[in-house]
Motif scaffolding. Structure first.
Motif, PDB file in Angstrom:
ATOM      1  N   ARG A  28      13.441  -2.512  -4.812  1.00  0.00           N
ATOM      2  CA  ARG A  28      12.351  -2.130  -5.613  1.00  0.00           C
ATOM      3  C   ARG A  28      11.768  -0.533  -5.171  1.00  0.00           C
ATOM      4  NH1 ARG A  28      10.193  -5.982  -8.796  1.00  0.00           N
ATOM      5  NH2 ARG A  28       8.161  -5.213  -8.690  1.00  0.00           N
ATOM      6  N   SER A  29      11.170   0.141  -6.072  1.00  0.00           N
ATOM      7  CA  SER A  29      10.957   1.445  -5.886  1.00  0.00           C
ATOM      8  C   SER A  29       9.333   1.641  -5.761  1.00  0.00           C
ATOM      9  CB  SER A  29      11.186   2.352  -6.920  1.00  0.00           C
ATOM     10  OG  SER A  29      10.665   1.768  -8.493  1.00  0.00           O
ATOM     11  N   THR A  30       8.870   0.554  -5.409  1.00  0.00           N
ATOM     12  CA  THR A  30       7.188   0.438  -5.524  1.00  0.00           C
ATOM     13  C   THR A  30       6.935   1.258  -3.923  1.00  0.00           C
ATOM     14  OG1 THR A  30       7.126  -1.706  -6.523  1.00  0.00           O
ATOM     15  CG2 THR A  30       5.214  -0.886  -5.252  1.00  0.00           C
ATOM     16  N   PRO A  31       6.121   2.104  -3.835  1.00  0.00           N
ATOM     17  CA  PRO A  31       5.718   2.492  -2.718  1.00  0.00           C
ATOM     18  C   PRO A  31       5.098   1.601  -1.789  1.00  0.00           C
ATOM     19  CG  PRO A  31       4.346   3.402  -4.284  1.00  0.00           C
ATOM     20  CD  PRO A  31       5.477   2.696  -5.047  1.00  0.00           C
ATOM     21  N   THR A  32       5.253   2.162  -0.147  1.00  0.00           N
ATOM     22  CA  THR A  32       4.725   0.964   0.548  1.00  0.00           C
ATOM     23  C   THR A  32       3.251   1.632   1.013  1.00  0.00           C
ATOM     24  OG1 THR A  32       6.686   0.633   1.606  1.00  0.00           O
ATOM     25  CG2 THR A  32       5.226   0.103   2.942  1.00  0.00           C
ATOM     26  N   LEU A  33       2.441   0.546   0.696  1.00  0.00           N
ATOM     27  CA  LEU A  33       1.145   0.898   1.171  1.00  0.00           C
ATOM     28  C   LEU A  33       0.760   0.781   2.717  1.00  0.00           C
ATOM     29  CD1 LEU A  33      -0.865  -0.599  -1.867  1.00  0.00           C
ATOM     30  CD2 LEU A  33      -0.372   1.799  -1.510  1.00  0.00           C
ATOM     31  N   GLY A  34       0.099   1.684   3.602  1.00  0.00           N
ATOM     32  CA  GLY A  34      -0.384   1.353   4.764  1.00  0.00           C
ATOM     33  C   GLY A  34      -1.925   0.725   4.683  1.00  0.00           C
ATOM     34  N   LEU A  35      -2.060   0.250   5.763  1.00  0.00           N
ATOM     35  CA  LEU A  35      -3.432  -0.557   5.787  1.00  0.00           C
ATOM     36  C   LEU A  35      -4.647   0.546   5.558  1.00  0.00           C
ATOM     37  CD1 LEU A  35      -5.021  -3.115   6.543  1.00  0.00           C
ATOM     38  CD2 LEU A  35      -5.081  -2.569   9.118  1.00  0.00           C
ATOM     39  N   GLU A  36      -4.117   1.788   5.977  1.00  0.00           N
ATOM     40  CA  GLU A  36      -5.321   2.613   5.825  1.00  0.00           C
ATOM     41  C   GLU A  36      -5.287   3.056   4.500  1.00  0.00           C
ATOM     42  OE1 GLU A  36      -1.391   4.425   6.223  1.00  0.00           O
ATOM     43  OE2 GLU A  36      -2.753   3.220   7.406  1.00  0.00           O
ATOM     44  N   ASP A  37      -4.358   2.670   3.388  1.00  0.00           N
ATOM     45  CA  ASP A  37      -4.648   2.990   2.127  1.00  0.00           C
ATOM     46  C   ASP A  37      -5.437   1.980   1.209  1.00  0.00           C
ATOM     47  OD1 ASP A  37      -2.740   5.309   2.413  1.00  0.00           O
ATOM     48  OD2 ASP A  37      -1.076   3.908   2.549  1.00  0.00           O
ATOM     49  N   ILE A  38      -5.673   0.771   1.716  1.00  0.00           N
ATOM     50  CA  ILE A  38      -6.374  -0.287   1.093  1.00  0.00           C
ATOM     51  C   ILE A  38      -7.650  -0.106   1.390  1.00  0.00           C
ATOM     52  CG2 ILE A  38      -6.680  -2.675   0.954  1.00  0.00           C
ATOM     53  CD1 ILE A  38      -3.710  -1.908   0.602  1.00  0.00           C
ATOM     54  N   ARG A  39      -8.449  -0.037   0.102  1.00  0.00           N
ATOM     55  CA  ARG A  39      -9.776   0.130   0.025  1.00  0.00           C
ATOM     56  C   ARG A  39     -10.588  -1.143  -0.890  1.00  0.00           C
ATOM     57  NH1 ARG A  39      -8.413   3.517   2.657  1.00  0.00           N
ATOM     58  NH2 ARG A  39      -8.703   5.886   2.624  1.00  0.00           N
ATOM     59  N   PRO A  40     -11.011  -2.070   0.202  1.00  0.00           N
ATOM     60  CA  PRO A  40     -11.270  -3.450  -0.379  1.00  0.00           C
ATOM     61  C   PRO A  40     -12.950  -3.181  -0.937  1.00  0.00           C
ATOM     62  CG  PRO A  40     -11.702  -3.233   1.975  1.00  0.00           C
ATOM     63  CD  PRO A  40     -10.654  -2.192   1.472  1.00  0.00           C
ATOM     64  N   PRO A  41     -13.302  -3.977  -1.837  1.00  0.00           N
ATOM     65  CA  PRO A  41     -14.787  -3.727  -2.311  1.00  0.00           C
ATOM     66  C   PRO A  41     -15.840  -3.775  -1.020  1.00  0.00           C
ATOM     67  CG  PRO A  41     -13.563  -5.332  -3.750  1.00  0.00           C
ATOM     68  CD  PRO A  41     -12.717  -4.974  -2.438  1.00  0.00           C
ATOM     69  N   ALA A  42     -16.788  -2.903  -1.175  1.00  0.00           N
ATOM     70  CA  ALA A  42     -17.898  -2.908  -0.108  1.00  0.00           C
ATOM     71  C   ALA A  42     -18.490  -4.425  -0.026  1.00  0.00           C
ATOM     72  CB  ALA A  42     -18.788  -1.807  -0.369  1.00  0.00           C
ATOM     73  N   PRO A  43     -18.966  -4.720   0.918  1.00  0.00           N
ATOM     74  CA  PRO A  43     -19.614  -6.208   1.234  1.00  0.00           C
ATOM     75  C   PRO A  43     -21.068  -6.040   0.485  1.00  0.00           C
ATOM     76  CG  PRO A  43     -18.982  -5.045   3.606  1.00  0.00           C
ATOM     77  CD  PRO A  43     -18.742  -4.047   2.425  1.00  0.00           C
ATOM     78  N   THR A  44     -21.181  -7.249  -0.322  1.00  0.00           N
ATOM     79  CA  THR A  44     -22.551  -7.306  -1.173  1.00  0.00           C
ATOM     80  C   THR A  44     -23.407  -8.398  -0.315  1.00  0.00           C
ATOM     81  OG1 THR A  44     -21.274  -9.210  -2.477  1.00  0.00           O
ATOM     82  CG2 THR A  44     -21.131  -6.853  -3.270  1.00  0.00           C
ATOM     83  N   ALA A  45     -22.909  -8.531   0.869  1.00  0.00           N
ATOM     84  CA  ALA A  45     -23.901  -9.704   1.494  1.00  0.00           C
ATOM     85  C   ALA A  45     -25.250  -9.091   1.717  1.00  0.00           C
ATOM     86  CB  ALA A  45     -23.051 -10.368   2.703  1.00  0.00           C
ATOM     87  N   ALA A  46     -26.316  -9.791   1.532  1.00  0.00           N
ATOM     88  CA  ALA A  46     -27.547  -9.173   1.972  1.00  0.00           C
ATOM     89  C   ALA A  46     -27.597  -8.607   3.482  1.00  0.00           C
ATOM     90  CB  ALA A  46     -28.518 -10.118   1.524  1.00  0.00           C
ATOM     91  N   PRO A  47     -28.422  -7.661   3.645  1.00  0.00           N
ATOM     92  CA  PRO A  47     -28.696  -7.488   4.972  1.00  0.00           C
ATOM     93  C   PRO A  47     -29.229  -8.577   5.953  1.00  0.00           C
ATOM     94  CG  PRO A  47     -29.260  -5.509   3.620  1.00  0.00           C
ATOM     95  CD  PRO A  47     -28.826  -6.692   2.523  1.00  0.00           C
TER      96      PRO A  47
END
Length: 529
Positions: A34-53
């Motif tokens: 497959r030609s899909t580029p390999t992502l590194g862990l540093e490339d992953i941008r998860p949604p910011a936490p929404t839990a209340a402080p």
């Protein structure tokens, strides 16, 4: 060390497939890189936490600020498990169901405090041991949840050499548990394929079964007592090796997959370290012939410590010996390979081996010597690394397992193979379907299937209907929906049918009493209300 975030185990042990194997995959299944580029862990941008402080402050009050992690990498590492669909989604950068935070308690009381804090702030809780689930056991049906990482609860709390029992904490990884017990002259004897990364708590929560189960038994047979933390308080079970004091609550907790509570200690049966460990191979002309031999040993003895049988396809490909994959295929080998292993005192091992050899020979087996057995033992934990290498090469590879009574094994074997072959072929990715018996009992055995195909345009979309068809085939042929991987979300709807409406209602009642807000691993094991 953390496990590889988008694959299995230690990154240093990962290795690409030999060119001979990639060539065979291309010729047999049409697999292309497959030609899909390999992502590194540093490339992953998860949604910011929404839990209340306030919720995060309550968690910090329970375990300390430094043990509540909200950074991106910690959260991504605790997203889902290690099934092939899990890994493919991670490799594509999909972390839509990332936890809000990772919480690391150190004691039973801290676990209770975390559960109370989560109940007060409406956060679901997913207990996390080694992260090795392959059935969707770490993918709750709630967007606001925390991963309860139990790695700090990793001790040997007590060892009773007279009773031959040990009290282990849930976050203790199997190799560490074996090392601690070996220092005292004992072994647990539980060696599943996930051995290098899975934890004691996970073994109990999923009713794990190890590769030496013929000799040492399943993990649920080793458990003598459990402590469970729930939002409503603590349950302690097991005062004696056996009891007639009502239903056994241990059996309610074993296999509950974090849906009823968090296991915080496990008392297990232990055995003296074996003087001798030896493994050997046997050849049979057919899977039917080999199955008869395994049944004879399981029912009438002597039962080896390890007893396995690969079907014709798995033997031909060489999957029974992962570090020699493709060797028999290239050489045109035939028949079925069985592995028999013996552990114990030198005298007992020699006696059982001699008597077992007579049974295997009487059933048509031909001895293949020590080399196949020792090769299997050397590579017994390498199959998950092989799966990752197959994914890297453009192949799709996944496993599933079941169990049934001996009389149903032939039909079950055929039905699941047909379901997988037909559905994947119709999707345009004809598969190679392999199977082995890896756990035997007096009354039946397990079947463990491995499926390899080209990935296709959307490998998860190709696999999902095939997995569902296999699940339907399992139930129709009289098998159980899981022998040792557990229920998770992948098997949940079929487990509901296997357990029956009244049985599921009884389990729901238990969950409502122990977890009235439905915060513990919601959607795992049982559908959410």
């Amino acid at each position: 060390m953390d496990m590889l975030w988008n694959g299995w185990g230690d990154p240093a042990k990962a290795a690409p497939l030999p060119e001979t194997v990639t060539g065979l995959l291309h010729d047999l299944l049409g697999v292309t890189p497959r030609s899909t580029p390999t992502l590194g862990l540093e490339d992953i941008r998860p949604p910011a936490p929404t839990a209340a402080p306030a919720a995060l402050r309550a968690l910090a009050a329970a375990v300390g600020d430094e043990h509540v992690r909200t950074d991106a990498q910690s959260r991504v590492r605790h997203t889902r498990g290690k099934s092939t669909p899990d890994l493919l989604r991670l490799r594509a950068g999909d972390v839509s169901d990332v936890p809000q935070a990772v919480v690391l308690p150190a004691t039973h009381d801290e676990v209770l405090d975390v559960l109370r804090a989560c109940a007060a702030h409406g956060l679901a809780v997913v207990p996390f041991g080694g992260g090795t689930s392959v059935v969707g056991g770490l993918a709750p049906q709630r967007s606001a949840f925390v991963a309860l990482d139990l790695r700090r609860m990793n001790g040997l709390l007590d060892l009773d050499p007279v009773s031959r029992t040990a009290v282990l904490q849930p976050g203790l990884r199997a190799p560490e548990a074996e090392a601690l017990l070996a220092a005292e002259g004992f072994t647990l004897g539980h060696f599943p394929q996930s051995f290098e990364w899975a934890t004691i708590g996970g073994f109990a929560a999923a009713r794990s079964s190890g590769q030496a189960s013929a000799g040492y038994g399943r993990f649920d047979e080793m458990v003598l007592a459990l402590t469970l933390a729930t939002p409503e308080g603590t349950i302690e079970t097991g005062r004696a090796p056996r009891s007639a004091a009502g239903p056994d609550l241990r059996q309610l907790i074993l296999g509950s997959e974090g849906a009823f509570g968090v296991i915080t200690s496990v008392t297990v049966r232990i055995r003296p370290l074996p003087e001798v460990r030896m493994y050997e191979g046997w050849r049979f002309a057919s899977f039917e012939e080999g199955t008869t031999a395994l049944r004879r040993l399981a029912q009438d003895g002597p039962r080896p410590t390890v007893l396995r049988l690969s079907d014709e396809t798995e033997t031909l490909v060489g999957l029974a010996q992962p570090d020699a994959i493709g060797a028999d295929l290239a050489a045109g080998g035939a028949g079925c390979l069985a592995i028999a292993g013996y552990e114990g005192t030198a005298e007992d091992t020699a006696y059982r081996r001699e008597r077992a050899a007579a049974v295997l020979t009487d059933c048509g087996g031909t001895p293949a010597g020590a080399e196949p057995g020792e090769r299997w033992a050397h590579g017994r934990y390498s199959a998950p690394y092989l799966r990752d290498a197959l994914l890297d090469a453009g192949a799709f590879a996944e496993t599933l397992e079941t169990a049934a009574f001996w009389s149903r094994i032939p039909d079950l074997h055929g039905a699941v193979r047909t379901a997988l072959t037909d559905t994947l072929t119709q999707a345009g990715t004809p598969p190679l379907v392999m199977c082995h018996i890896s756990h035997v009992y007096e009354n039946g055995a397990s079947l463990y299937f491995t499926v390899v195909s080209a990935q296709g345009e959307d490998p998860v979309a190709h696999w999902t209907p095939s997995k569902h068809a296999a699940n339907e085939a399992v139930l129709a042929a009289g098998g159980t929906i899981s022998h040792h991987h557990g229920v998770g979300t992948d098997h949940r709807d079929w487990y509901v049918r296997e357990a029956g409406a009244l049985g599921v209602s009884a389990l729901r009642a238990v969950k409502r009493r122990l977890d009235p807000d439905g915060l513990l691993n919601p959607g795992i094991l049982l559908p959410t209300d």
